[in-house]
Design an enzyme around this catalytic site. Structure first.
Site, PDB file in Angstrom:
ATOM      1  N   ALA A  57       0.794  -1.240   0.000  1.00 30.27           N
ATOM      2  CA  ALA A  57       0.000   0.000   0.000  1.00 30.27           C
ATOM      3  C   ALA A  57       0.824   1.285   0.000  1.00 30.27           C
ATOM      4  O   ALA A  57       0.248   2.365   0.007  1.00 30.27           O
ATOM      5  CB  ALA A  57      -0.897   0.012   1.242  1.00 30.27           C
ATOM      6  N   GLY A  96       3.401   3.229  -5.666  1.00 31.82           N
ATOM      7  CA  GLY A  96       2.891   2.713  -6.942  1.00 31.82           C
ATOM      8  C   GLY A  96       1.386   2.493  -6.982  1.00 31.82           C
ATOM      9  O   GLY A  96       0.597   3.296  -6.460  1.00 31.82           O
ATOM     10  N   TYR A 156       6.276  -2.856   3.327  1.00 31.53           N
ATOM     11  CA  TYR A 156       7.553  -3.230   3.937  1.00 31.53           C
ATOM     12  C   TYR A 156       8.549  -2.122   3.634  1.00 31.53           C
ATOM     13  O   TYR A 156       9.191  -2.119   2.587  1.00 31.53           O
ATOM     14  CB  TYR A 156       8.023  -4.545   3.320  1.00 31.53           C
ATOM     15  CG  TYR A 156       8.854  -5.428   4.219  1.00 31.53           C
ATOM     16  CD1 TYR A 156       9.000  -5.151   5.560  1.00 31.53           C
ATOM     17  CD2 TYR A 156       9.483  -6.557   3.718  1.00 31.53           C
ATOM     18  CE1 TYR A 156       9.740  -5.975   6.386  1.00 31.53           C
ATOM     19  CE2 TYR A 156      10.232  -7.395   4.532  1.00 31.53           C
ATOM     20  CZ  TYR A 156      10.348  -7.095   5.861  1.00 31.53           C
ATOM     21  OH  TYR A 156      11.091  -7.914   6.667  1.00 31.53           O
ATOM     22  N   ASP A 175       6.551  -7.902   6.861  1.00 35.77           N
ATOM     23  CA  ASP A 175       6.607  -8.799   5.706  1.00 35.77           C
ATOM     24  C   ASP A 175       5.233  -9.431   5.447  1.00 35.77           C
ATOM     25  O   ASP A 175       4.801 -10.327   6.185  1.00 35.77           O
ATOM     26  CB  ASP A 175       7.666  -9.881   5.982  1.00 35.77           C
ATOM     27  CG  ASP A 175       7.818 -10.827   4.811  1.00 35.77           C
ATOM     28  OD1 ASP A 175       7.172 -10.590   3.765  1.00 35.77           O
ATOM     29  OD2 ASP A 175       8.584 -11.793   4.947  1.00 35.77           O
ATOM     30  N   ALA A 176       4.583  -8.969   4.367  1.00 39.99           N
ATOM     31  CA  ALA A 176       3.232  -9.458   4.041  1.00 39.99           C
ATOM     32  C   ALA A 176       3.208 -10.959   3.764  1.00 39.99           C
ATOM     33  O   ALA A 176       2.146 -11.585   3.845  1.00 39.99           O
ATOM     34  CB  ALA A 176       2.698  -8.710   2.813  1.00 39.99           C
ATOM     35  N   LEU A 192       1.657  -6.391  -4.356  1.00 33.92           N
ATOM     36  CA  LEU A 192       3.053  -6.530  -3.927  1.00 33.92           C
ATOM     37  C   LEU A 192       3.979  -6.589  -5.131  1.00 33.92           C
ATOM     38  O   LEU A 192       3.647  -7.184  -6.154  1.00 33.92           O
ATOM     39  CB  LEU A 192       3.260  -7.824  -3.140  1.00 33.92           C
ATOM     40  CG  LEU A 192       2.639  -7.940  -1.752  1.00 33.92           C
ATOM     41  CD1 LEU A 192       3.066  -9.255  -1.098  1.00 33.92           C
ATOM     42  CD2 LEU A 192       3.037  -6.770  -0.867  1.00 33.92           C
ATOM     43  N   ALA A 193       5.139  -5.960  -4.998  1.00 29.91           N
ATOM     44  CA  ALA A 193       6.225  -6.157  -5.964  1.00 29.91           C
ATOM     45  C   ALA A 193       7.469  -6.330  -5.107  1.00 29.91           C
ATOM     46  O   ALA A 193       7.871  -5.408  -4.401  1.00 29.91           O
ATOM     47  CB  ALA A 193       6.363  -4.965  -6.890  1.00 29.91           C
ATOM     48  N   TYR A 195       9.311  -9.809 -20.354  1.00 25.55           N
ATOM     49  CA  TYR A 195       8.184  -9.646 -19.436  1.00 25.55           C
ATOM     50  C   TYR A 195       7.163 -10.773 -19.598  1.00 25.55           C
ATOM     51  O   TYR A 195       7.229 -11.777 -18.896  1.00 25.55           O
ATOM     52  CB  TYR A 195       7.529  -8.247 -19.563  1.00 25.55           C
ATOM     53  CG  TYR A 195       6.766  -7.947 -18.298  1.00 25.55           C
ATOM     54  CD1 TYR A 195       7.324  -7.198 -17.273  1.00 25.55           C
ATOM     55  CD2 TYR A 195       5.510  -8.515 -18.073  1.00 25.55           C
ATOM     56  CE1 TYR A 195       6.650  -7.015 -16.079  1.00 25.55           C
ATOM     57  CE2 TYR A 195       4.832  -8.331 -16.885  1.00 25.55           C
ATOM     58  CZ  TYR A 195       5.402  -7.585 -15.893  1.00 25.55           C
ATOM     59  OH  TYR A 195       4.749  -7.423 -14.711  1.00 25.55           O
ATOM     60  N   VAL A 244       6.331   4.372 -14.516  1.00 27.08           N
ATOM     61  CA  VAL A 244       7.559   4.472 -13.739  1.00 27.08           C
ATOM     62  C   VAL A 244       7.235   4.116 -12.296  1.00 27.08           C
ATOM     63  O   VAL A 244       6.380   4.744 -11.681  1.00 27.08           O
ATOM     64  CB  VAL A 244       8.126   5.914 -13.774  1.00 27.08           C
ATOM     65  CG1 VAL A 244       9.433   5.991 -13.010  1.00 27.08           C
ATOM     66  CG2 VAL A 244       8.296   6.394 -15.205  1.00 27.08           C
TER      67      VAL A 244
END
Ligand code: NAD
Length: 395
Positions: A49, A52, A74, A111-112, A139-140, A235, A275
């Protein structure tokens, strides 16, 4: 402390608290300018959250639909002589603004992927919020410690089968060069799926279901990317693409479980290339984004994270009817990026770009300004020569 940007490769190792707060306010103002989104969720959990797409989802939920939000992220707090990461400052600024506007906002910095953070989230939701209407999974991460095995999986950005050679840019130095990336082995694929695939999303949904904290008709959404054929080897058809296929598998599995309990929907949204701290790390993609921005800005169709998420909520998730889906069952807010006239223009420019004409043919200037904005720099109205307090406690 006077804080200046310090760029190292594809990260900036400093962040500006006032600039991050001003960037949050810009996004809040944008969402408010679009008016209230009807039929919105009451209680929202955003996993990822602080920056991005996840941050933009949270801002849209709070300021577009008046939702209570719990944000999981995190981030590193400030240390002696070193500012915190931008997501830390973003989350503080968001929380202050949300609470000032009367919206509940709580945060977990941890840490999710761990059982412990899921347990903490469930405690907060049960105690302070009530059943969740929307779970955003955004999450990334470069790594995941598996909560059951303790194994640390590291994700990679590699092609499969054969090496991939293409043009890339070092946005900081402005140098265009050719890069060759070696293909991943099976372990690389499995590790990337373990980190960026859908298992952890399923674990979150199972934990919430077991705690009876999913509201009737709950929506959950996760984000993916497809992009043009030029980038597919790194990708869509690479290690990260395999993980994203697993995310789609997980979405179908979550959907089936929600339907078996009589309610709810799980969705995948295909988002635009933007970006972000995550996308800056992918070879070739920053050059593609620089060209794409040039063309989309000229056509008046450019969007950043907040415009994308506002459109996702208003036009798809909470439009009062079912979202429009593609043949694979996904929401497409990459629709403007993928328009043939945009992609044809990108393909025409791609072979022509060199170090010498980078500024003229691409929006490398726009890429750079978006990039430093992620860290709170270059935001209009902020005095970057002023002393600023870097040590801010999480709220
Ligand atoms: P980002 O790097 O800006 O945000 C990642 C978020 O995950 C941050 O809030 C971070 O704190 C959090 N996070 C990372 N590891 C964590 C952990 N172990 N525990 C808790 N939180 C953790 O990334 P982004 O670009 O907004 O990407 C979000 C999603 O959108 C990803 O699934 C990505 O693949 C997808 N996406 C990105 C793009 C793009 O161009 N940026 C395009 C389409 C889809």
């Amino acid at each position: 402390m006077i804080i200046k940007p310090k760029i190292r490769g594809f990260v900036c190792v400093t962040a500006h608290p006032t600039g991050c707060a001003a960037h949050i306010q810009q996004q809040i103002d944008y969402v408010k300018s679009k008016g209230a989104i009807k039929h919105g969720p009451k209680n929202v959990l955003v996993i990822g959250a602080s920056t991005g797409f996840g941050l933009a989802s949270r801002i849209t939920a709070a300021f577009g639909t008046g939702s209570a939000t719990l944000g999981i992220f995190y981030e590193r707090p400030s240390e002696e002589g070193r500012p915190a990461t931008p997501g830390w400052y973003n989350s503080i600024a968001f929380t202050k603004a949300a609470r000032a506007a009367g919206h509940f906002a709580a945060n977990i910095n941890g840490d999710a992927f761990s059982d412990d953070v899921k347990k903490q989230a469930i405690e907060i939701i049960a105690r302070d919020m009530g059943p969740i209407d929307l779970v955003v999974y955004s999450l990334a991460s470069p790594r995941r410690t598996h909560p059951k095995t303790g194994v640390v999986h590291k994700s990679t950005l590699q092609p499969l089968g054969t090496p991939y050679t293409n043009k890339t840019v070092d946005p900081d130095k402005g140098v265009v060069s050719e890069i060759t990336i070696q293909p991943a082995d099976e372990t690389g694929v499995a590790d990337t799926i373990a980190v960026m695939g859908g298992e952890d999303w399923e674990m979150w949904m199972d934990a919430l279901a077991e705690a009876k904290l999913l509201a009737p008709g709950v929506t959950t959404v996760a984000y993916t990317y497809i992009g043009p054929a030029n980038t597919w080897p790194i990708y869509k058809d690479g290690t990260i693409g395999r993980a994203k296929l697993d995310l789609e598998r997980a979405s179908r599995a979550i959907n089936a479980k929600l339907k078996a309990h009589g309610h709810g929907r799980s969705l995948i949204s295909v988002n635009k290339a933007l970006v972000s701290q995550a996308s800056a790390a992918i070879p070739v993609v920053p050059l593609y984004i620089s060209i794409l921005y040039k063309i989309m800005k000229a056509k008046g169709t450019h969007e950043a994270c907040i415009e994308q998420m506002q459109r996702l909520f208003a036009d798809h998730l909470y439009n009062g009817k079912s979202p429009t889906l593609d043949s694979a069952g996904r929401i497409r807010i990459d629709d403007w990026e993928m328009r043939p006239e945009i992609q044809d223009a990108v393909s025409a420019l791609w072979p022509q770009v060199t170090t010498e004409n980078l500024s003229e043919l691409t929006d490398i200037a726009g890429y750079r300004s978006e990039f430093i904005k992620l860290f709170g720099f270059g935001v209009p109205g902020v005095d970057y020569e002023a002393e600023v307090e870097p040590h801010l406690p999480m709220l």
